[in-house]
Scaffold this active site. Structure first.
Site, PDB file in Angstrom:
ATOM      1  N   GLY A  10       0.822  -1.215   0.000  1.00 45.84           N
ATOM      2  CA  GLY A  10       0.000   0.000   0.000  1.00 45.84           C
ATOM      3  C   GLY A  10       0.853   1.261   0.000  1.00 45.84           C
ATOM      4  N   SER A  34      -6.209  -5.648  -1.847  1.00 45.36           N
ATOM      5  CA  SER A  34      -7.553  -5.067  -1.925  1.00 45.36           C
ATOM      6  C   SER A  34      -7.474  -3.578  -2.231  1.00 45.36           C
ATOM      7  CB  SER A  34      -8.321  -5.308  -0.622  1.00 45.36           C
ATOM      8  OG  SER A  34      -7.620  -4.753   0.465  1.00 45.36           O
ATOM      9  N   ASP A  58      -4.545 -12.662   3.388  1.00 45.78           N
ATOM     10  CA  ASP A  58      -5.381 -11.755   4.173  1.00 45.78           C
ATOM     11  C   ASP A  58      -4.917 -11.831   5.624  1.00 45.78           C
ATOM     12  OD1 ASP A  58      -8.562 -10.635   3.775  1.00 45.78           O
ATOM     13  OD2 ASP A  58      -7.802 -10.935   5.806  1.00 45.78           O
ATOM     14  N   SER A 124      -3.701   6.663  13.913  1.00 48.69           N
ATOM     15  CA  SER A 124      -4.074   7.893  13.217  1.00 48.69           C
ATOM     16  C   SER A 124      -4.431   8.974  14.219  1.00 48.69           C
ATOM     17  CB  SER A 124      -5.288   7.581  12.338  1.00 48.69           C
ATOM     18  OG  SER A 124      -5.875   8.775  11.902  1.00 48.69           O
ATOM     19  N   ALA A 125      -4.200  10.210  13.828  1.00 40.96           N
ATOM     20  CA  ALA A 125      -4.611  11.345  14.661  1.00 40.96           C
ATOM     21  C   ALA A 125      -6.123  11.404  14.809  1.00 40.96           C
ATOM     22  CB  ALA A 125      -4.101  12.644  14.043  1.00 40.96           C
ATOM     23  N   TYR A 148     -14.354   4.159  11.826  1.00 34.12           N
ATOM     24  CA  TYR A 148     -12.929   3.986  11.495  1.00 34.12           C
ATOM     25  C   TYR A 148     -12.066   4.377  12.692  1.00 34.12           C
ATOM     26  CZ  TYR A 148      -8.329   5.165   9.588  1.00 34.12           C
ATOM     27  OH  TYR A 148      -6.971   5.266   9.386  1.00 34.12           O
ATOM     28  N   LYS A 152      -9.341   2.121  15.037  1.00 38.47           N
ATOM     29  CA  LYS A 152      -7.922   2.474  15.278  1.00 38.47           C
ATOM     30  C   LYS A 152      -7.637   2.505  16.778  1.00 38.47           C
ATOM     31  CE  LYS A 152      -6.264   2.351  11.514  1.00 38.47           C
ATOM     32  NZ  LYS A 152      -5.049   1.769  10.998  1.00 38.47           N
ATOM     33  N   ASN A 197     -10.568  10.447  -1.206  1.00 39.24           N
ATOM     34  CA  ASN A 197     -11.131  10.992   0.033  1.00 39.24           C
ATOM     35  C   ASN A 197     -10.281  12.138   0.567  1.00 39.24           C
ATOM     36  OD1 ASN A 197     -13.365   9.252   0.534  1.00 39.24           O
ATOM     37  ND2 ASN A 197     -11.897   7.618   0.948  1.00 39.24           N
ATOM     38  N   LEU A 199      -7.375  15.376   0.434  1.00 40.25           N
ATOM     39  CA  LEU A 199      -7.192  16.612  -0.328  1.00 40.25           C
ATOM     40  C   LEU A 199      -6.111  16.510  -1.413  1.00 40.25           C
ATOM     41  CD1 LEU A 199      -7.699  19.625  -0.785  1.00 40.25           C
ATOM     42  CD2 LEU A 199      -6.252  20.111   1.194  1.00 40.25           C
ATOM     43  N   GLY A 293     -18.555  17.408  11.084  1.00 37.06           N
ATOM     44  CA  GLY A 293     -17.462  16.658  11.706  1.00 37.06           C
ATOM     45  C   GLY A 293     -16.085  17.236  11.418  1.00 37.06           C
ATOM     46  N   ASP A 294     -15.959  18.151  10.452  1.00 35.79           N
ATOM     47  CA  ASP A 294     -14.642  18.730  10.169  1.00 35.79           C
ATOM     48  C   ASP A 294     -14.236  19.708  11.271  1.00 35.79           C
ATOM     49  OD1 ASP A 294     -14.091  17.340   7.917  1.00 35.79           O
ATOM     50  OD2 ASP A 294     -14.411  18.980   6.500  1.00 35.79           O
TER      51      ASP A 294
HETATM   52  N1  LIG Z   1      -3.138   7.469   4.404  1.00 34.17           N
HETATM   53  C1  LIG Z   1      -3.599   8.126   5.455  1.00 34.17           C
HETATM   54  O1  LIG Z   1      -4.045   9.279   5.325  1.00 34.17           O
HETATM   55  C2  LIG Z   1      -3.567   7.502   6.829  1.00 34.17           C
HETATM   56  C3  LIG Z   1      -3.683   8.333   7.960  1.00 34.17           C
HETATM   57  C4  LIG Z   1      -3.646   7.754   9.221  1.00 34.17           C
HETATM   58  C5  LIG Z   1      -3.521   6.369   9.346  1.00 34.17           C
HETATM   59  N2  LIG Z   1      -3.435   5.586   8.246  1.00 34.17           N
HETATM   60  C6  LIG Z   1      -3.312   4.135   8.401  1.00 34.17           C
HETATM   61  O2  LIG Z   1      -2.114   3.706   7.792  1.00 34.17           O
HETATM   62  C7  LIG Z   1      -2.260   2.392   7.267  1.00 34.17           C
HETATM   63  C8  LIG Z   1      -1.792   2.367   5.845  1.00 34.17           C
HETATM   64  O3  LIG Z   1      -2.517   3.335   5.118  1.00 34.17           O
HETATM   65  P1  LIG Z   1      -2.273   3.598   3.571  1.00 34.17           P
HETATM   66  O4  LIG Z   1      -2.664   4.995   3.305  1.00 34.17           O
HETATM   67  O5  LIG Z   1      -0.955   3.099   3.173  1.00 34.17           O
HETATM   68  O6  LIG Z   1      -3.438   2.673   2.988  1.00 34.17           O
HETATM   69  P2  LIG Z   1      -3.411   1.655   1.753  1.00 34.17           P
HETATM   70  O7  LIG Z   1      -4.822   1.260   1.518  1.00 34.17           O
HETATM   71  O8  LIG Z   1      -2.643   2.226   0.633  1.00 34.17           O
HETATM   72  O9  LIG Z   1      -2.594   0.437   2.366  1.00 34.17           O
HETATM   73  C9  LIG Z   1      -3.181  -0.601   3.101  1.00 34.17           C
HETATM   74  C10 LIG Z   1      -2.783  -1.904   2.466  1.00 34.17           C
HETATM   75  O10 LIG Z   1      -3.350  -2.971   3.224  1.00 34.17           O
HETATM   76  C11 LIG Z   1      -3.896  -3.920   2.334  1.00 34.17           C
HETATM   77  N3  LIG Z   1      -4.961  -4.603   3.067  1.00 34.17           N
HETATM   78  C12 LIG Z   1      -6.131  -4.071   3.495  1.00 34.17           C
HETATM   79  N4  LIG Z   1      -6.840  -5.005   4.160  1.00 34.17           N
HETATM   80  C13 LIG Z   1      -6.091  -6.139   4.161  1.00 34.17           C
HETATM   81  C14 LIG Z   1      -6.280  -7.441   4.711  1.00 34.17           C
HETATM   82  N5  LIG Z   1      -7.401  -7.766   5.351  1.00 34.17           N
HETATM   83  N6  LIG Z   1      -5.294  -8.354   4.542  1.00 34.17           N
HETATM   84  C15 LIG Z   1      -4.155  -8.038   3.862  1.00 34.17           C
HETATM   85  N7  LIG Z   1      -3.941  -6.828   3.326  1.00 34.17           N
HETATM   86  C16 LIG Z   1      -4.893  -5.888   3.473  1.00 34.17           C
HETATM   87  C17 LIG Z   1      -4.363  -3.133   1.114  1.00 34.17           C
HETATM   88  O11 LIG Z   1      -4.411  -3.915  -0.058  1.00 34.17           O
HETATM   89  C18 LIG Z   1      -3.287  -2.051   1.031  1.00 34.17           C
HETATM   90  O12 LIG Z   1      -2.209  -2.462   0.228  1.00 34.17           O
HETATM   91  C19 LIG Z   1      -3.724   2.029   7.471  1.00 34.17           C
HETATM   92  O13 LIG Z   1      -3.813   1.224   8.611  1.00 34.17           O
HETATM   93  C20 LIG Z   1      -4.394   3.355   7.702  1.00 34.17           C
HETATM   94  O14 LIG Z   1      -5.540   3.219   8.529  1.00 34.17           O
HETATM   95  C21 LIG Z   1      -3.435   6.120   6.987  1.00 34.17           C
END
Ligand SMILES: NC(=O)c1ccc[n+]([C@@H]2O[C@H](COP(=O)([O-])OP(=O)(O)OC[C@H]3O[C@@H](n4cnc5c(N)ncnc54)[C@H](O)[C@@H]3O)[C@@H](O)[C@H]2O)c1
Length: 339
Positions: A10, A34, A58, A124-125, A148, A152, A197, A199, A293-294
């Protein structure tokens, strides 16, 4: 160290894989694709010259996870895999409980079975909800404002409980503020599916012509220019923080909860102007009503991360804009990128 990254293909996982590899760690990626693309391991290899073993699985599959941890002699896990869309979480709470909370329990069970006792977790914040003030410190009260955010917070609590009861030797709950940007090579970056989702991906898609304009939700907030203020952090800085946090909890066997932000607030209008300055592209904006909520203003006090493991964000908002644009322009087939 030999490190397994759940969700490793990801957005944040792939950048962290590159950062860890650059520091000499051996990385194994685990993902169910996914929300990521299948060529990410090949892109990482092109970027780093190293190969990244991939397990397509998974996180709810404890058996496969346990086998992967044992077969690859994993020392520690960084747990990125989760669903992360607030709107979707409100539409389907059970899906989020299952993927995020149950998925984390299954992962922790596999780690226990395979004697892997160190974990870094993507929090996450959002766990602060609507804070009373900014900058936000780690001991501010946590508030759940959507499903969500609840997942977390529960995931953080599970990890803290296991550390407190010595089932884990070291743990880091990392509370990200607003990750943006991409690797400067434009080989890896964020690939949102459908309407973004967040900006920055939206803004870059307006710049490529994929979307007509950017909606600014509210310009009457109590902020210097009336638009919402957030703490944007470059994903390269975030990736570096994971490496340092992991090395810290591994060396010291501690459990920590830490903000990862720059400590600086940037308004939507400031970001749009910075984008134009960094890329030469003007963004058409429209003022839309506030979204429920913002929060008006929201930024971190990131001092604890510096104190504990010597991390501080280095990259500027201009860097974030430039690298986001380079990535999105390349994906859109725009070749005259002058940044
Ligand atoms: N991007 C943001 O703005 C942000 C902010 C705060 C926290 N986070 C957290 O950081 C983490 C990573 O975020 P990201 O932006 O890289 O998201 P992303 O969706 O790009 O990465 C998540 C990855 O997990 C994989 N995945 C999801 N469910 C799975 C499952 N059940 N089994 C195996 N793989 C699975 C997806 O395919 C994806 O590659 C997440 O936990 C997210 O909640 C993200």
């Amino acid at each position: 160290m030999r490190v397994l990254l759940t969700g490793g293909t990801g957005y944040i996982g792939s950048h962290t894989a590159a950062a860890l590899a650059a520091r000499g760690h051996h990385i194994v990626l685990l993902d169910n694709f996914s929300n990521s693309e299948r060529d990410v391991p090949a892109r990482l290899q092109a970027l780093t010259g190293q190969s990244f073993p991939l397990i397509e699985a998974d996180i709810r599959d404890t058996e496969t996870l346990t086998r992967a941890l044992r077969d690859h002699e994993i020392d520690a896990v960084i747990h990125f895999a989760a669903l992360k869309a607030v709107g979707e979480s409100e539409a389907d709470p059970l899906l989020y409980y299952e993927m995020n909370i149950l998925g984390t329990i299954r992962l922790l069970q596999a780690m226990q079975a395979a004697n892997v006792a160190h974990i870094v977790f993507s929090s996450s914040a959002t766990v602060y909800g609507q804070p009373d003030s900014s900058p936000i410190l780690e001991d501010f009260p946590t508030r759940v404002e959507n499903i969500y955010g609840r997942t977390k917070l529960v995931m953080e609590d599970l990890i803290r409980d296991l550390a407190r009861t010595n089932k884990l030797s070291g743990a880091a709950n990392l509370r990200y503020f607003n990750p943006v940007g991409a690797h400067p090579s434009a080989l890896i970056g964020e690939t949102p599916r459908g309407v973004p989702n967040n900006l920055m991906p939206y803004l870059t898609q307006v710049a490529t012509g994929e979307r007509p304009h950017l909606n600014i939700f509210g310009n009457d907030y109590n902020t210097p220019d009336g638009t919402g203020v957030r703490d944007y952090i470059h994903v390269m800085d975030l990736a570096e923080a994971h490496a340092l946090a992991l090395e810290h909890i591994f060396a010291n066997n501690v459990s920590i909860t830490v903000n990862l932000g720059t400590g600086e607030g940037t308004s939507v209008l400031q970001l749009v102007r910075a984008f134009a300055r960094a890329t030469g592209r003007e963004i058409k904006t429209l003022i839309a009503p506030r979204r429920p909520g913002d929060v008006a203003s929201y930024y971190a006090n990131p001092a604890l991360a510096e104190k504990l493991f010597g991390w501080k964000a280095k990259l500027s908002v201009l860097d974030m804009c430039r690298d986001s644009w380079r990535w999105q322009a390349k994906r859109a087939g725009i070749n005259d990128v002058q940044v």
